[in-house]
Design a protein around this motif. Sequence first.
Motif, mmCIF file in Angstrom:
data_model
loop_
_atom_site.group_PDB
_atom_site.id
_atom_site.type_symbol
_atom_site.label_atom_id
_atom_site.label_comp_id
_atom_site.label_asym_id
_atom_site.label_seq_id
_atom_site.Cartn_x
_atom_site.Cartn_y
_atom_site.Cartn_z
ATOM 1 N N THR A 168 0.841 -1.204 0.000
ATOM 2 C CA THR A 168 0.000 0.000 0.000
ATOM 3 C C THR A 168 0.874 1.252 0.000
ATOM 4 N N GLU A 217 2.104 9.217 -6.194
ATOM 5 C CA GLU A 217 2.538 10.590 -5.922
ATOM 6 C C GLU A 217 3.608 11.030 -6.925
ATOM 7 N N LYS A 244 1.124 3.941 -3.139
ATOM 8 C CA LYS A 244 0.812 5.349 -2.868
ATOM 9 C C LYS A 244 1.990 6.243 -3.271
#
Length: 236
Positions: free
Chosen positions: A75, A83, A79
């Motif tokens: 996770t 970004e 993420k």
Amino acid sequence: MKPGNFHGIGLGPGDPELLTLKAIHVIQGADRIFVPKSDTKEESMALEIVKDYVEEKKIIEQIYPMTKDKSLLNTAWRKAAEEVCTEIRNGYDVAYLTLGDPMTFSTYIYLLRYLLTMLPEHAIHTVPGITSYNAAACMANYPLLTGDERMAVIPMPKDITELRPILETFDTVVLMKVAKKLDEVIQLLEEINLTEHALFASYIGQKNAYLTYDLVSLKGSGRGYMSVLIVKRKMP
């Protein structure tokens, strides 16, 4: 809007003077600097290494959990990749900093796996860095390989007995992530008479760098953190 490019930058073991010219050039030309950071540390070592080149840059710190839970890690990496991709799709060139060499026992590899599914391959560039064991060998004038010698680079196994056949097979063995098993390794090296030409190094490239051939003196020292142990069956 034309998308930017992604550059994964190997910073080497910690000495800013061991940055490659290409690493410096890419960092200076980047619009965004991504800096990985452990959730257990207050400061980023990576940022400290390049501080002279990023004064006017936008710095984006990414906090990664220190856990072995694969679900949490996946996770976090997904993420982080999202970004990075957002900045690139907005037209910015990104430099992502990582210690050592990006392709050698680096958490950068996990980020790269996600990026390769999100960005065209021609937009992803990785700049190599000097490894800790390379830097340690050079600092000690310690030859890693000569002639047709063979070398193994391995992380410390959970079962110390797995080391014996490796040490007896390869001319040079580089042990990474020694940590709390240092005393056990030294004991094994004594049993098979391989302490004479072994080199222990910790915090290479940093102010508190430490090198020694006297492995017996390390027993009980707790110096296994941020260390590398290089063992040769014989010196040239």
